[in-house]
Scaffold this active site. Structure first.
Site, PDB file in Angstrom:
ATOM      1  N   CYS A   2      12.470 -10.852   5.612  1.00  0.00           N
ATOM      2  CA  CYS A   2      13.919 -10.652   5.712  1.00  0.00           C
ATOM      3  C   CYS A   2      14.579 -11.906   5.131  1.00  0.00           C
ATOM      4  CB  CYS A   2      14.321 -10.493   7.168  1.00  0.00           C
ATOM      5  SG  CYS A   2      13.346  -9.263   8.051  1.00  0.00           S
ATOM      6  N   ARG A  27      14.833  -9.646  -0.406  1.00  0.00           N
ATOM      7  CA  ARG A  27      13.809  -9.862   0.636  1.00  0.00           C
ATOM      8  C   ARG A  27      13.724  -8.701   1.609  1.00  0.00           C
ATOM      9  NH1 ARG A  27      12.566 -15.391   0.871  1.00  0.00           N
ATOM     10  NH2 ARG A  27      11.859 -15.220   2.998  1.00  0.00           N
ATOM     11  N   TRP A  74      13.877  -6.278   6.408  1.00  0.00           N
ATOM     12  CA  TRP A  74      12.769  -5.408   6.003  1.00  0.00           C
ATOM     13  C   TRP A  74      12.037  -5.117   7.298  1.00  0.00           C
ATOM     14  CZ3 TRP A  74       7.285  -5.754   5.910  1.00  0.00           C
ATOM     15  CH2 TRP A  74       6.669  -4.732   5.169  1.00  0.00           C
ATOM     16  N   ASN A  98      13.454 -14.123  10.576  1.00  0.00           N
ATOM     17  CA  ASN A  98      12.558 -13.626   9.535  1.00  0.00           C
ATOM     18  C   ASN A  98      11.144 -13.968   9.974  1.00  0.00           C
ATOM     19  OD1 ASN A  98      11.255 -12.812   7.185  1.00  0.00           O
ATOM     20  ND2 ASN A  98      11.568 -14.793   6.199  1.00  0.00           N
ATOM     21  N   GLY A  99      10.287 -12.944  10.076  1.00  0.00           N
ATOM     22  CA  GLY A  99       8.899 -13.192  10.470  1.00  0.00           C
ATOM     23  C   GLY A  99       8.437 -12.142  11.471  1.00  0.00           C
ATOM     24  N   GLU A 478      -2.233  -2.438 -12.901  1.00  0.00           N
ATOM     25  CA  GLU A 478      -0.835  -2.882 -12.825  1.00  0.00           C
ATOM     26  C   GLU A 478       0.107  -1.757 -13.243  1.00  0.00           C
ATOM     27  OE1 GLU A 478       0.998  -4.975 -11.608  1.00  0.00           O
ATOM     28  OE2 GLU A 478       2.831  -4.990 -12.795  1.00  0.00           O
ATOM     29  N   LYS A 482       3.096  -0.236 -10.937  1.00  0.00           N
ATOM     30  CA  LYS A 482       4.492  -0.122 -11.380  1.00  0.00           C
ATOM     31  C   LYS A 482       4.997   1.294 -11.146  1.00  0.00           C
ATOM     32  CE  LYS A 482       5.800  -3.559 -11.635  1.00  0.00           C
ATOM     33  NZ  LYS A 482       4.747  -4.337 -11.091  1.00  0.00           N
ATOM     34  N   GLU A 485       5.250   2.271  -7.303  1.00  0.00           N
ATOM     35  CA  GLU A 485       6.194   1.548  -6.440  1.00  0.00           C
ATOM     36  C   GLU A 485       7.658   1.815  -6.789  1.00  0.00           C
ATOM     37  OE1 GLU A 485       6.230  -2.735  -6.411  1.00  0.00           O
ATOM     38  OE2 GLU A 485       5.653  -2.861  -8.495  1.00  0.00           O
ATOM     39  N   HIS A 501     -17.778   8.336 -13.130  1.00  0.00           N
ATOM     40  CA  HIS A 501     -18.492   8.156 -11.843  1.00  0.00           C
ATOM     41  C   HIS A 501     -17.674   8.688 -10.684  1.00  0.00           C
ATOM     42  CE1 HIS A 501     -21.562   5.808 -13.856  1.00  0.00           C
ATOM     43  NE2 HIS A 501     -20.610   5.126 -14.457  1.00  0.00           N
ATOM     44  N   LYS A 600      10.937  -7.884  -2.052  1.00  0.00           N
ATOM     45  CA  LYS A 600      10.478  -8.703  -3.174  1.00  0.00           C
ATOM     46  C   LYS A 600       9.459  -9.753  -2.749  1.00  0.00           C
ATOM     47  CE  LYS A 600      10.476 -10.172  -7.388  1.00  0.00           C
ATOM     48  NZ  LYS A 600       9.821  -9.324  -8.404  1.00  0.00           N
TER      49      LYS A 600
HETATM   50  C1  AGP Z   1       4.854  -6.175  -7.704  1.00  0.00           C
HETATM   51  O1  AGP Z   1       5.622  -5.299  -8.506  1.00  0.00           O
HETATM   52  C2  AGP Z   1       5.144  -6.027  -6.240  1.00  0.00           C
HETATM   53  N1  AGP Z   1       6.519  -6.251  -5.984  1.00  0.00           N
HETATM   54  C3  AGP Z   1       4.214  -6.821  -5.354  1.00  0.00           C
HETATM   55  O2  AGP Z   1       2.920  -6.294  -5.534  1.00  0.00           O
HETATM   56  C4  AGP Z   1       4.138  -8.349  -5.605  1.00  0.00           C
HETATM   57  O3  AGP Z   1       3.506  -8.605  -6.845  1.00  0.00           O
HETATM   58  C5  AGP Z   1       3.286  -8.977  -4.491  1.00  0.00           C
HETATM   59  O4  AGP Z   1       3.946  -8.764  -3.272  1.00  0.00           O
HETATM   60  C6  AGP Z   1       3.032 -10.476  -4.683  1.00  0.00           C
HETATM   61  O5  AGP Z   1       4.253 -11.166  -4.656  1.00  0.00           O
HETATM   62  P1  AGP Z   1       4.246 -12.722  -5.091  1.00  0.00           P
HETATM   63  O6  AGP Z   1       3.875 -12.751  -6.551  1.00  0.00           O
HETATM   64  O7  AGP Z   1       5.638 -13.210  -4.834  1.00  0.00           O
HETATM   65  O8  AGP Z   1       3.221 -13.441  -4.259  1.00  0.00           O
END
Ligand code: AGP
Length: 605
Positions: A2, A27, A74, A98-99, A478, A482, A485, A501, A600
């Site tokens: 958060c 966040r 969050w 936050n936590g 990756e 993308k 998500e 496999h 994020k």
């Molecule tokens: C990537 O698109 C995601 N938002 C997520 O996987 C992110 O890469 C991951 O949480 C790691 O974040 P960081 O690079 O700030 O450690």
């Protein structure tokens, strides 16, 4: 994870709290709220959903206060709702957090047994109840706060208001970042320097276990033993202007287009364009490094997985790459000559930070590749290796990813040179290849029209497979991340050779198979994989270069990226998969910059 903000101000704080929360919205954005001292009482305004929902509440019921706190959430414990929205209140205490408080259940049971009533499902409310119970017992605010902190296990960054102490805000940091901002006759607390950027650039980074009392003109900081301490004031260049989208529809596509610059800026930290040589900043001699252990999460993990091919092939350096959340719990058998490298855009990801600290506790030399150069990882790692992507606001990482790959590629070449695996001529050649990357990344953005035309077909899919070989295999993972998500379509990445496999059972006329394949040494093998897919009615999308395009199976959709040296293929082939995910999400009307359930920076384990 958060975002929290607090202001002890000279003028009304509501608007400024909202501005900070907008900067912190990356966040988390499940709910938001602010609280302020009004005529000696603490009033709250809260709303489910994003900041704009809170602004609607405030336009109906304004809050006029010069001392206040704010929070954007969050959800961890308790669904997104107004009762679960911060700030939480118990008696005279109102706070934001936050936590995660890991022992909240037992604390809550004790408090309920003592007759206290709870209004929320959150772990956070326990903190407010505890502090208020200590005030009832006659403690002064700072003592009540410290006694409470000592009873908590887990992670927290806190900002606390106490009725009867109108010009006081208490703060604490353990496992979640918190900074103090020094203004002119005003003081601030925030989750990061960006949050308080519009108000001050004089920032004090609290250390683990610190707690603080701020008023109009001072910040009294104490360490976790309760001893008064002084922490250095830093003048930071946090962007005072809120990062804007410019003429882009979303931050994500803006940041995709910023990748040529991000790559160029990142290279400046590792490559001397005049000398044509590469170097690893800081106190590291790759000739004496026996093994690399890279730890990361999500997209950063895939960037690191690409680098593994380069460190081993170019530098002959054994390189393990592991998901940070798994790494330390399996108690890996690390060896003394290992260099541990954390890769993280935010530098605050709890899983990665914990793994980094585990490596430090084992006596390993550590480094952190981070985009936030004042983050916890940046400050705790033995060496900070920067990426210079600039603030990345879109939750889906794009320019940070290619900047991480840029830094790691440069470090792999520097390591190869340091270990005598390549001579100066080859180092200079590879440096020239790296210097071409920003231009070629820019050219790869030209695929946008083709990708946009393809997006509606992918948007109808229920499942999508991404395939790649060599460094294109992590890029396939990756690409799948993308897509899933931001468009919420189920997607999986696989090493192309792995298809036969098991995953080939998924291939049917409805499942797009996206194959990332520059015409490199492995291309012929990938052509075979394409044939396997086509023979079973699969629909191939081939992302390749001009040469590779001649081998596309009949009926395949082909996206042509610029031809490039294998050293930078992952950089040049990133934008096509990013743009594909973006346009599919736009087709589906998804919330591209703030996808559901995500945030994020994941600062909880
Ligand atoms: C990537 O698109 C995601 N938002 C997520 O996987 C992110 O890469 C991951 O949480 C790691 O974040 P960081 O690079 O700030 O450690």
């Amino acid at each position: 994870m958060c975002g929290i903000i607090a202001i002890v101000g000279k003028t009304s704080v509501s608007e400024r709290l909202i501005e900070s929360l907008r900067r912190l919205e990356y966040r988390g954005y499940d709910s938001a709220g602010i609280a302020g001292v009004v005529d000696g009482k603490v009033e709250r305004r809260r709303a489910k959903g994003k900041i704009r929902a809170l602004e609607e509440v405030l336009s109906d019921t304004p809050l006029t206060a010069t001392v206040g706190i704010g929070h954007t959430r969050w959800a961890t414990h308790g669904v997104p709702s107004v009762p679960n929205a911060h700030p939480h209140q118990a008696g005279r205490v109102t706070l934001v957090h936050n936590g995660i408080i890991e022992n909240f259940a037992e604390l809550k049971a004790d408090l309920q047994a003592a007759g206290r009533k709870f209004e929320s499902e959150t772990d956070t409310e326990v903190i407010a109840q505890l502090i208020d119970s200590r005030l009832d017992a006659g403690d002064a605010p700072l003592d009540a706060f410290k006694t409470t902190l000592d009873r908590l296990t887990g992670a927290f960054a806190l900002a606390v208001l106490i009725e009867g102490h109108d010009r006081l805000v208490l703060g604490a940091r353990r496992g979640s970042p918190l900074v103090v901002g020094e203004g002119l006759g005003e003081m601030f607390l925030g989750s990061d320097a960006l949050a308080i950027g519009p108000f001050t650039n004089r920032v004090v980074y609290l250390e683990e276990g610190d707690y603080v009392a701020i008023d109009d003109t001072s910040a009294r900081i104490f360490d976790e033993e309760g001893r008064p301490v002084t922490r250095p004031v830093k003048v930071v260049a946090a962007a005072a202007a809120l990062v804007e989208k410019g003429n882009h529809r979303h931050f994500m596509v803006k940041e995709i287009y910023e990748q040529p610059d991000a790559c160029q800026h990142t290279l400046t930290a590792y490559l001397d364009p005049v000398k044509g040589r590469l170097h690893a900043p800081g106190d590291v001699d790759f000739a004496r490094v026996e093994r690399l252990q890279i730890i990361a999460c999500g997209t950063a993990f895939y960037a690191a997985s690409i680098a593994r091919y380069l460190f081993e092939r170019l530098a002959g350096l054994p390189c393990d790459v592991e998901i940070a959340s798994e790494f330390r719990y399996r108690e890996p058998a690390v060896t003394p000559g290992t260099l541990a490298i954390a890769v993280s855009q935010s530098g605050e990801t709890a899983d990665t930070l914990a793994a980094l600290r585990w490596c430090q506790a084992k006596g390993l030399k550590t480094a952190a590749i981070v985009n936030a150069h004042e983050s916890t990882m940046a400050r705790e790692a033995g060496i900070m290796w920067p990426t210079h992507a600039g603030p990345e606001i879109g939750v889906a990482s794009t320019k940070a990813f290619t900047s991480q790959v840029t830094a790691l590629t440069a470090l792999a070449v520097a390591a190869a040179a340091a270990r005598g695996r390549i001579d100066e001529a080859e180092e200079r050649r590879l440096a020239r290849v790296l210097l071409e990357a920003p231009r070629l990344i820019g050219e790869s953005l030209d695929v946008e029209a083709a990708v946009t035309a393809l997006a509606p077909k992918i948007a109808r899919a229920r499942d999508v497979l991404y395939l790649g070989r060599g460094p294109m295999a992590p890029l396939a993972y990756e690409g799948a991340l993308k897509l899933k998500e931001i468009s919420y379509i189920h997607a999986e990445g696989y090493a192309a050779g792995e298809l036969k496999h098991g995953p080939i059972a998924l291939v049917d006329e409805e499942t797009p198979i996206i194959i990332i394949a520059p015409s490199d040494a492995l291309f012929e093998k990938t052509v075979s994989n394409m044939s396997e897919v086509v023979a079973r009615g699969g629909k191939v999308v081939l992302i390749t270069d001009e040469t590779g395009a001649h081998h596309a199976p009949a009926g395949a959709d082909v996206i042509i990226a610029p031809a490039c040296d294998p050293l930078i293929a992952a950089l040049v082939f990133a934008a096509p998969i990013q743009l594909l995910a973006y346009h599919v999400a736009v087709q589906k009307g998804a919330d591209v910059d703030q996808p559901r359930n995500l945030a994020k920076s994941v600062t909880v384990e």
